[in-house]
Scaffold this active site. Structure first.
Site, PDB file in Angstrom:
ATOM      1  N   LYS A 141      10.671 -14.158 -13.822  1.00 12.22           N
ATOM      2  CA  LYS A 141      10.339 -12.945 -14.571  1.00 12.22           C
ATOM      3  C   LYS A 141       9.254 -13.217 -15.609  1.00 12.22           C
ATOM      4  CE  LYS A 141      12.456  -9.773 -12.597  1.00 12.22           C
ATOM      5  NZ  LYS A 141      12.133 -10.537 -11.383  1.00 12.22           N
ATOM      6  N   TRP A 143      -3.676  -2.319  -1.389  1.00 14.11           N
ATOM      7  CA  TRP A 143      -3.522  -3.694  -1.862  1.00 14.11           C
ATOM      8  C   TRP A 143      -4.307  -4.556  -0.885  1.00 14.11           C
ATOM      9  CZ3 TRP A 143      -1.215  -8.399  -0.286  1.00 14.11           C
ATOM     10  CH2 TRP A 143      -0.951  -9.311  -1.311  1.00 14.11           C
ATOM     11  N   HIS A 152      14.067 -36.299 -14.119  1.00 15.68           N
ATOM     12  CA  HIS A 152      13.488 -36.898 -12.916  1.00 15.68           C
ATOM     13  C   HIS A 152      12.056 -36.421 -12.688  1.00 15.68           C
ATOM     14  CE1 HIS A 152      17.191 -38.843 -11.556  1.00 15.68           C
ATOM     15  NE2 HIS A 152      17.809 -37.782 -12.058  1.00 15.68           N
ATOM     16  N   LYS A 201       5.178  -4.195  -4.913  1.00 14.74           N
ATOM     17  CA  LYS A 201       6.623  -3.972  -4.907  1.00 14.74           C
ATOM     18  C   LYS A 201       7.255  -4.384  -3.588  1.00 14.74           C
ATOM     19  CE  LYS A 201      10.532  -2.482  -6.565  1.00 14.74           C
ATOM     20  NZ  LYS A 201      11.199  -3.320  -7.571  1.00 14.74           N
ATOM     21  N   CYS A 241       0.821  -1.211   0.000  1.00 15.03           N
ATOM     22  CA  CYS A 241       0.000   0.000   0.000  1.00 15.03           C
ATOM     23  C   CYS A 241       0.854   1.260   0.000  1.00 15.03           C
ATOM     24  CB  CYS A 241      -0.901   0.020   1.220  1.00 15.03           C
ATOM     25  SG  CYS A 241      -1.939  -1.435   1.410  1.00 15.03           S
ATOM     26  N   GLU A 295       5.917 -13.642 -13.757  1.00 19.14           N
ATOM     27  CA  GLU A 295       5.493 -12.410 -13.108  1.00 19.14           C
ATOM     28  C   GLU A 295       4.907 -11.409 -14.098  1.00 19.14           C
ATOM     29  OE1 GLU A 295       8.244 -11.382  -9.269  1.00 19.14           O
ATOM     30  OE2 GLU A 295       9.208 -11.242 -11.217  1.00 19.14           O
ATOM     31  N   ASN A 335      -1.531   0.881   6.304  1.00 20.31           N
ATOM     32  CA  ASN A 335      -0.894  -0.259   5.669  1.00 20.31           C
ATOM     33  C   ASN A 335      -0.515  -1.231   6.767  1.00 20.31           C
ATOM     34  OD1 ASN A 335       0.504  -2.033   4.039  1.00 20.31           O
ATOM     35  ND2 ASN A 335       2.342  -0.778   3.924  1.00 20.31           N
ATOM     36  N   GLY A 336      -0.768  -2.520   6.547  1.00 16.23           N
ATOM     37  CA  GLY A 336      -0.448  -3.522   7.554  1.00 16.23           C
ATOM     38  C   GLY A 336      -1.652  -4.382   7.847  1.00 16.23           C
ATOM     39  N   ARG A 361       4.089   0.375  -6.457  1.00 16.72           N
ATOM     40  CA  ARG A 361       4.078  -0.559  -5.333  1.00 16.72           C
ATOM     41  C   ARG A 361       3.028  -1.658  -5.512  1.00 16.72           C
ATOM     42  NH1 ARG A 361       6.654   1.548  -0.711  1.00 16.72           N
ATOM     43  NH2 ARG A 361       5.314   0.360   0.684  1.00 16.72           N
ATOM     44  N   GLU A 398      15.480 -17.217 -11.945  1.00 16.20           N
ATOM     45  CA  GLU A 398      15.086 -15.817 -12.132  1.00 16.20           C
ATOM     46  C   GLU A 398      14.444 -15.606 -13.495  1.00 16.20           C
ATOM     47  OE1 GLU A 398      14.515 -11.699 -11.400  1.00 16.20           O
ATOM     48  OE2 GLU A 398      14.746 -13.470 -10.115  1.00 16.20           O
TER      49      GLU A 398
END
Length: 612
Positions: free
Chosen positions: A488, A78, A507, A607, A2, A491, A104-105, A27, A484
């Site tokens: 990416k 968020w 495997h 973010k 947030c 995401e 926020n939280g 964010r 990574e």
């Protein structure tokens, strides 16, 4: 997560709030709102909310009239408790609309508090945990907003960064924090509160750091910081050297592409001041808090891309320092009854320095006696204040939700720590030490060479943008690169992708292969290249198209093995992930563009994840 902004001063508050919310969009959020207090004629709040983006909030203000007043608060939410609706969007108010609050939280005991408030006649309108705070402050307010906020927060369990204003104290804005980011600033008769320094860059250069369980009251006369029991605090003040241009796109279509192109400078900045005139790593006492010869192990913790940078770091430490090192998901660390003590070093990696899971893990490690070294980008962040030592990435603001230049900086910082540990343990010769540093200095130019591959990668993206699944494989230290690259892609483009050690392919994952499942193989020069080539051959035997990342000049991979080859500059295996990850970032970016995805603000992502 947030975004929070609060303002009190002489200028109209609405433009400041909306401009700041635009800067905080990176964010990640699902709704937005502002409340502006007009102190004239007895005072009144004008509240505007949207269950869409900030642009819609701006449009609503223009349509219905820009709220007037010189004090206000703004928020991008968020969702955690309650769906992303206008009713659940912040700000939230008390029963009579005299108090407005953003947060926020997570208030962990909000159900108990809500039940008590309802029993006493309060009417709560939203599904959020946040709203109880406004009503608690309403009950406790007797003329001093800061004192009412302190009293309310003494009843709260959980995490919070909040800002509150009241028509009954129209010249004051009050903020507080616990396990969530909040900074303050004052200058020229105006005060700001924000969850992120980025929002303040156009207005002010000196930032006041608000500590855990501290409350700040801002007026046109200045800032007053206290603890929750009202004890005055002398806060730490820092100078911010970021500039407005760094937080703007600079002609690029997306922040992600801009920040990918900033990676040569990110490496240079991470090295700045850390290499001495003799060409050796000098971390200026960073590890003085650690008795290196007495160390039994190193544990690296992080989340997301920071975890992947941690995997690279742990591998480098084992190779160079000959010290047991492993990487662990920070969210699981403290719940796994970790075996760490005074002979353990914990390296905590977090771009924001506010990642809730990483902070919780750090506190558990310290409780058990371990020393903690932080790698973070934000001076004054909670992680930087709690660690025994800090290595700042010096990357400047990263606006895109996805980590690119900060991942590179984290890996560089991890390698510097590995070299310092190796020298402290006597496992790295002076000659090899200087060789690594010399090659590190060449990395920025090699990344610039990789950036020139963008047209090829954009063309490749057109061919692969339709796929539903992808697999990335590598060996050794480049397993981090494969992980990574896959992260990416999923995401930013929403294509399912997984990274594997190449030997793991047969495997289980090999069952997924077909002509519509591309495999991205990191096949650059390494001690195990011949093994990677065998895995590529297994892939081709199942008709899966191969995209091979190869060292320029090598001929081991040919058209029979790979449909596409991406040639990267020659580099030692130890440093190769710093080079190899760049084309994979560009590939993911262009696939997302082809698919019409929201590159800078991918769905459901934030973010900085400041709640567990």
């Amino acid at each position: 997560m947030c975004g929070i902004i609060g303002y009190v001063g002489a200028r109209p508050a609405t433009p400041v709030l909306l401009d700041s919310l635009r800067r905080l969009e990176y964010r990640g959020y699902d709704s937005a709102g502002i409340a502006v207090l007009d102190g004239a004629n007895g005072g009144r709040h004008t509240v505007v909310k949207s269950d869409r983006k900030v642009a819609d909030l701006v449009a609503r203000c223009e349509r219905d009239g820009v709220p007037e007043g010189t004090i206000g608060i703004g928020h991008t939410r968020w969702a955690t408790h309650g769906r992303p609706t206008v009713v659940n969007a912040h700000p939230h108010q008390d029963c009579n609309g005299r108090i407005q609050l953003i947060h926020n939280g997570i208030i962990e005991n909000y159900r108990e508090l809500r039940a008590e408030l309802v029993a006493r006649g309060h009417q709560l309108r939203s599904e959020t945990d946040t709203e109880v705070l406004a009503h608690l402050i309403e009950e406790l307010f007797t003329g001093d907003l800061a004192e009412a906020t302190r009293a309310a927060l003494r009843r709260v369990e959980g995490s919070f960064a909040l800002v509150v204003i009241s028509v009954d104290q129209p010249g004051t804005i009050v903020g507080a924090r616990r396990n969530a980011p909040l900074v303050a600033a004052f200058g020229d008769g105006e005060a700001f509160l924000s969850s992120d320094i980025t929002a303040l860059i156009p207005y002010i250069r000196r930032v006041t750091l608000i500590g855990e369980d501290q409350v700040v009251a801002g007026t046109r006369e200045g800032l007053v910081v206290t603890t929750l029991d009202g004890t005055p605090v002398t806060p730490r003040i820092i100078d911010v050297d970021w500039n407005v241009e760094q937080a703007q796109k600079g002609g690029y279509p997306h922040f992600m592409l801009k920040e990918v192109n900033e990676q040569p400078e990110a490496v240079e900045n991470a090295l700045r001041g850390r290499v001495d005139a003799g060409g050796e790593v000098s971390l200026e006492g960073l590890l003085d808090a650690v008795s290196i010869p007495d160390l039994d192990e190193v544990r690296v913790i992080g989340m997301g891309s920071a975890w992947i940078a941690g995997l690279y770091t742990a591998t480098a430490i084992q190779q160079l320092a000959r010290l047991r090192a492993g990487v662990e998901n920070a969210s699981e660390f403290r719940y796994g009854d970790p075996i760490v003590d005074e002979r353990s070093l914990v390296i905590a990696i977090s771009q924001s320095g506010e990642t809730a899971d990483t902070l919780a893990a750090v506190r558990e490690a310290k409780r058990r006696g371990a020393k903690v070294v932080a790698v973070t980008n934000v001076v004054g962040s909670a992680l930087s204040l709690e660690a025994d030592a800090v290595l700042f990435m010096q990357s400047g603001p990263e606006i895109c939700v996805l980590a690119t230049k900060t991942l590179i900086a984290q890996m560089v910082c991890g390698l510097l720590i590995a070299v310092a540990l190796a020298r402290g343990r006597g496992s790295l010769s002076a000659e090899r030490h200087r060789e690594i540093v010399a090659e590190l200095r060449e990395v920025p130019q090699r990344i610039r060479t990789c950036l020139e591959l963008e047209p090829q990668l954009a063309e490749m993206a057109q061919r692969y943008a339709h796929v539903r699944n992808a697999i990335y494989i590598a060996r050794g230290i480049n397993i981090a690169t494969a992980l990574e690259g896959a992260l990416k892609l999923k995401e930013v483009s929403y294509i399912h992708a997984e990274g594997y050690a190449a030997g793991e392919l047969k495997h289980g994952p090999i069952a997924l292969l077909d002509s519509e499942t591309p495999v991205v193989a990191v096949a650059t020069r390494s001690a195990t290249l011949i093994k990677t080539l065998s895995s590529i051959a297994e892939v081709r035997a199942r008709d899966a198209p191969v995209i091979a990342l190869v060292t320029d000049g090598d001929t081991a991979v040919d058209a029979e093995l790979a449909r596409d080859m991406v040639r990267v500059p020659e580099c030692s295996e130890l440093l190769s992930p710093l080079i190899n990850v760049v084309p994979l970032q560009l590939l993911a970016y262009h696939v997302a563009v082809e698919r019409g995805c929201d590159v800078d603000q991918p769905r459901n992502l934030a973010k900085s994840v400041t709640v567990e």
